[in-house]
Design a protein around this motif. Structure first.
Motif, PDB file in Angstrom:
ATOM      1  N   ILE A 266     -27.848   2.010  51.714  1.00 18.71           N
ATOM      2  CA  ILE A 266     -29.151   1.604  50.693  1.00 18.71           C
ATOM      3  C   ILE A 266     -30.506   2.411  50.320  1.00 18.71           C
ATOM      4  N   TRP A 267     -31.053   2.521  48.899  1.00 17.99           N
ATOM      5  CA  TRP A 267     -31.836   3.771  49.273  1.00 17.99           C
ATOM      6  C   TRP A 267     -33.410   2.996  48.135  1.00 17.99           C
ATOM      7  N   SER A 268     -34.285   3.205  48.744  1.00 17.12           N
ATOM      8  CA  SER A 268     -35.556   2.604  48.631  1.00 17.12           C
ATOM      9  C   SER A 268     -36.479   3.272  48.602  1.00 17.12           C
ATOM     10  N   PRO A 269     -37.380   3.540  47.319  1.00 20.87           N
ATOM     11  CA  PRO A 269     -38.231   4.818  46.479  1.00 20.87           C
ATOM     12  C   PRO A 269     -39.746   4.589  48.091  1.00 20.87           C
ATOM     13  N   GLN A 270     -39.518   3.471  48.440  1.00 20.24           N
ATOM     14  CA  GLN A 270     -40.963   3.218  49.317  1.00 20.24           C
ATOM     15  C   GLN A 270     -40.180   3.672  51.409  1.00 20.24           C
ATOM     16  N   ALA A 271     -39.513   3.280  51.545  1.00 16.27           N
ATOM     17  CA  ALA A 271     -39.012   2.860  52.523  1.00 16.27           C
ATOM     18  C   ALA A 271     -38.009   4.054  53.457  1.00 16.27           C
ATOM     19  N   GLY A 272     -37.224   4.411  52.332  1.00 16.50           N
ATOM     20  CA  GLY A 272     -36.203   6.152  52.478  1.00 16.50           C
ATOM     21  C   GLY A 272     -34.884   5.177  51.975  1.00 16.50           C
ATOM     22  N   ILE A 273     -34.367   5.877  53.015  1.00 18.78           N
ATOM     23  CA  ILE A 273     -32.487   5.765  53.376  1.00 18.78           C
ATOM     24  C   ILE A 273     -32.074   4.880  54.129  1.00 18.78           C
ATOM     25  N   PHE A 274     -31.429   3.559  54.471  1.00 14.92           N
ATOM     26  CA  PHE A 274     -31.087   3.122  55.650  1.00 14.92           C
ATOM     27  C   PHE A 274     -29.856   3.026  55.243  1.00 14.92           C
ATOM     28  N   GLU A 275     -28.560   2.491  56.453  1.00 18.00           N
ATOM     29  CA  GLU A 275     -27.467   2.168  56.896  1.00 18.00           C
ATOM     30  C   GLU A 275     -27.101   0.670  57.146  1.00 18.00           C
ATOM     31  N   VAL A 276     -26.574  -0.062  57.079  1.00 13.34           N
ATOM     32  CA  VAL A 276     -26.799  -1.412  57.115  1.00 13.34           C
ATOM     33  C   VAL A 276     -25.910  -2.077  57.455  1.00 13.34           C
ATOM     34  N   ARG A 277     -24.672  -2.934  58.524  1.00 15.70           N
ATOM     35  CA  ARG A 277     -23.815  -3.408  58.843  1.00 15.70           C
ATOM     36  C   ARG A 277     -23.921  -5.149  58.024  1.00 15.70           C
ATOM     37  N   ILE A 278     -22.895  -5.127  57.281  1.00 18.55           N
ATOM     38  CA  ILE A 278     -22.698  -6.385  56.788  1.00 18.55           C
ATOM     39  C   ILE A 278     -21.569  -7.597  57.372  1.00 18.55           C
ATOM     40  N   PRO A 279     -21.354  -7.868  57.986  1.00 20.46           N
ATOM     41  CA  PRO A 279     -19.993  -8.552  59.027  1.00 20.46           C
ATOM     42  C   PRO A 279     -19.389  -9.557  57.936  1.00 20.46           C
ATOM     43  N   PHE A 280     -17.556  -9.618  58.164  1.00 24.45           N
ATOM     44  CA  PHE A 280     -17.445 -11.109  57.817  1.00 24.45           C
ATOM     45  C   PHE A 280     -18.249 -11.656  58.214  1.00 24.45           C
ATOM     46  N   PRO A 281     -17.420 -12.897  57.453  1.00 23.87           N
ATOM     47  CA  PRO A 281     -17.910 -14.634  58.175  1.00 23.87           C
ATOM     48  C   PRO A 281     -16.089 -14.282  59.753  1.00 23.87           C
ATOM     49  N   SER A 282     -15.377 -13.491  58.824  1.00 24.90           N
ATOM     50  CA  SER A 282     -14.025 -14.348  59.967  1.00 24.90           C
ATOM     51  C   SER A 282     -13.372 -13.196  59.874  1.00 24.90           C
ATOM     52  N   GLU A 283     -12.444 -12.819  60.620  1.00 27.29           N
ATOM     53  CA  GLU A 283     -12.392 -11.629  60.055  1.00 27.29           C
ATOM     54  C   GLU A 283     -10.419 -11.334  59.581  1.00 27.29           C
ATOM     55  N   VAL A 284     -10.663 -10.046  58.845  1.00 29.32           N
ATOM     56  CA  VAL A 284      -9.640 -10.320  57.809  1.00 29.32           C
ATOM     57  C   VAL A 284      -8.252  -8.901  58.376  1.00 29.32           C
ATOM     58  N   SER A 285      -7.143  -8.875  58.011  1.00 33.92           N
ATOM     59  CA  SER A 285      -5.784  -8.503  58.804  1.00 33.92           C
ATOM     60  C   SER A 285      -5.413  -7.807  57.749  1.00 33.92           C
ATOM     61  N   ASP A 286      -5.693  -8.165  55.655  1.00 33.66           N
ATOM     62  CA  ASP A 286      -5.446  -7.473  54.919  1.00 33.66           C
ATOM     63  C   ASP A 286      -5.976  -7.343  53.741  1.00 33.66           C
ATOM     64  N   GLU A 287      -5.425  -6.837  52.469  1.00 38.30           N
ATOM     65  CA  GLU A 287      -5.410  -6.344  51.623  1.00 38.30           C
ATOM     66  C   GLU A 287      -6.270  -8.025  50.490  1.00 38.30           C
ATOM     67  N   LYS A 288      -6.003  -8.291  50.942  1.00 37.89           N
ATOM     68  CA  LYS A 288      -6.109  -9.602  49.912  1.00 37.89           C
ATOM     69  C   LYS A 288      -6.801 -10.540  50.548  1.00 37.89           C
ATOM     70  N   GLY A 289      -7.055 -10.116  52.006  1.00 35.19           N
ATOM     71  CA  GLY A 289      -8.111 -10.936  52.874  1.00 35.19           C
ATOM     72  C   GLY A 289      -9.264 -10.610  53.405  1.00 35.19           C
ATOM     73  N   ALA A 290      -9.534  -9.322  52.448  1.00 34.42           N
ATOM     74  CA  ALA A 290     -10.558  -8.535  52.462  1.00 34.42           C
ATOM     75  C   ALA A 290     -10.870  -8.488  51.073  1.00 34.42           C
ATOM     76  N   LYS A 291     -10.052  -8.599  49.969  1.00 30.63           N
ATOM     77  CA  LYS A 291     -10.313  -9.083  48.959  1.00 30.63           C
ATOM     78  C   LYS A 291     -11.175 -10.718  48.557  1.00 30.63           C
ATOM     79  N   SER A 292     -10.444 -11.449  49.106  1.00 40.54           N
ATOM     80  CA  SER A 292     -11.262 -12.607  49.017  1.00 40.54           C
ATOM     81  C   SER A 292     -12.162 -12.566  49.526  1.00 40.54           C
ATOM     82  N   THR A 293     -12.324 -12.742  51.122  1.00 37.29           N
ATOM     83  CA  THR A 293     -13.647 -12.477  51.934  1.00 37.29           C
ATOM     84  C   THR A 293     -14.767 -11.793  51.019  1.00 37.29           C
ATOM     85  N   PHE A 294     -14.895 -11.099  50.380  1.00 38.37           N
ATOM     86  CA  PHE A 294     -15.805 -10.406  49.506  1.00 38.37           C
ATOM     87  C   PHE A 294     -15.998 -11.036  48.032  1.00 38.37           C
ATOM     88  N   ASN A 295     -15.155 -11.363  47.604  1.00 43.08           N
ATOM     89  CA  ASN A 295     -15.834 -12.309  46.062  1.00 43.08           C
ATOM     90  C   ASN A 295     -15.956 -13.940  46.694  1.00 43.08           C
TER      91      ASN A 295
END
Length: 314
Positions: free
Chosen positions: A257-286
């Motif tokens: 993420i970029w902020s003109p006031q604060a600078g550049i950061f990285e942030v980790r957003i976890p899934f509600p539960s572990e996924v194991s394949d492409e279908k699970g990753a897409k479904s969780t993101f949506n």
């Protein structure tokens, strides 16, 4: 300057929710990725059916360094092999490599690289570019040697052919035994040492083969959702001008993420539960995208703890 990480720690506990049969969140792995349009096109009077929230707490929302190292080695095929020459000078050369089921590197050296048989102590340094935003890397320390067992040689030859689509002169085949591994998240960062047992036993990430394409597609077609994630799932005290996904794995995704006031950061957003394949990753993101939209539109009262840990990038 070295990146600084705030000492705050947190997890993201998202509720479980269900959708109607005609929900827009249906994917099939056989079709090309096609993320939905922004939810703002839904009629204002329509609302999703949301179940009672149930908190999910992840014990660890980020893969351990051993797993990251195995993933780097699985996705990469070139690295820098270094050792000492006969006159005592360190020498590094670019090499192609494949890995066996335990992550042991298999190399093919030409006859002019005889100096590598003089001093067997060596290192193999490997980097992985993640969408041009981060370069995790690992360095394997061990002894380089030629395999003698014929069955082992044939098995390694098969591994090489599967990786590169061509056979290899078995007389030029070498392996690097894994004694220790140094894993770094990016340039100029402090690394983590991994012992050989942890490295061999760690599985590579199950999303590794589709992670880059998934991240690129989301950054191109779902940038509104990515920006909304910053406001809904992350506890920020400054406005964000731009946000992009860096990488996705079985436990969540990393964001720059970029902020003109604060600078550049990285942030980790976890899934509600572990996924194991492409279908699970897409479904969780949506599902997370829908929840973020409902919270933004005041259709749903947030009942989860926001992420508070940010890593400053300098």
């Amino acid at each position: 300057m070295l990146p600084q990480t705030q000492s705050l720690t947190s997890h993201l506990a998202l509720p479980i929710f269900s959708y109607k049969a005609n929900s827009r969140f249906h994917f099939t792995v056989s079709k090309p990725i096609s993320f939905p349009k922004t939810p703002s096109k839904f009629p204002k009077c329509s609302r999703s059916t949301v179940s009672e929230p149930t908190h999910l707490k992840l014990g660890n929302n980020k893969p351990v360094p051993a797993e990251v190292s195995r993933t780097i080695m699985e996705l990469s095929s070139v690295g820098t092999l270094s050792t000492l020459t006969e006159v005592g000078w360190p020498l590094g050369i670019g090499v192609r490599f494949a890995v066996d089921h335990e992550g042991t590197p298999v190399l093919c050296l030409n006859s002019s690289n005889a100096q590598f048989s003089t001093n067997k102590s060596s290192s193999l340094h490997v980097q992985l570019d993640q969408c041009g935003l981060r370069t995790p890397q690992c360095t394997i320390l061990g002894n380089i040697d030629k395999p003698e067992d014929r069955m082992v040689v044939k098995r390694l030859n098969s591994i090489w052919k599967k990786r590169f689509g061509e056979g290899v002169d078995e007389n030029l085949m070498y392996v690097v035994s894994v004694e220790r591994v140094l894993q770094m998240e990016d340039f100029e960062e402090v690394g983590n040492w991994i012992n050989s047992s942890d490295y061999r036993n760690a599985p590579p990430d199950p999303l590794r083969d589709i992670a880059e394409k998934l991240v690129n597609d989301i950054n191109i077609h779902n940038i509104e959702d990515v920006n909304r994630f910053c406001n809904i799932f992350v506890d920020l005290e400054f406005p964000v001008s731009e946000a992009k996904l860096i990488w996705v794995d079985r436990l969540g995704f990393d964001m720059r993420i970029w902020s003109p006031q604060a600078g550049i950061f990285e942030v980790r957003i976890p899934f509600p539960s572990e996924v194991s394949d492409e279908k699970g990753a897409k479904s969780t993101f949506n599902s997370m995208s829908q929840l973020a939209w409902e919270v933004e539109k005041n259709f749903y009262v947030p009942d989860f703890q926001k992420v508070t840990q940010l890593k400053r990038i300098t």
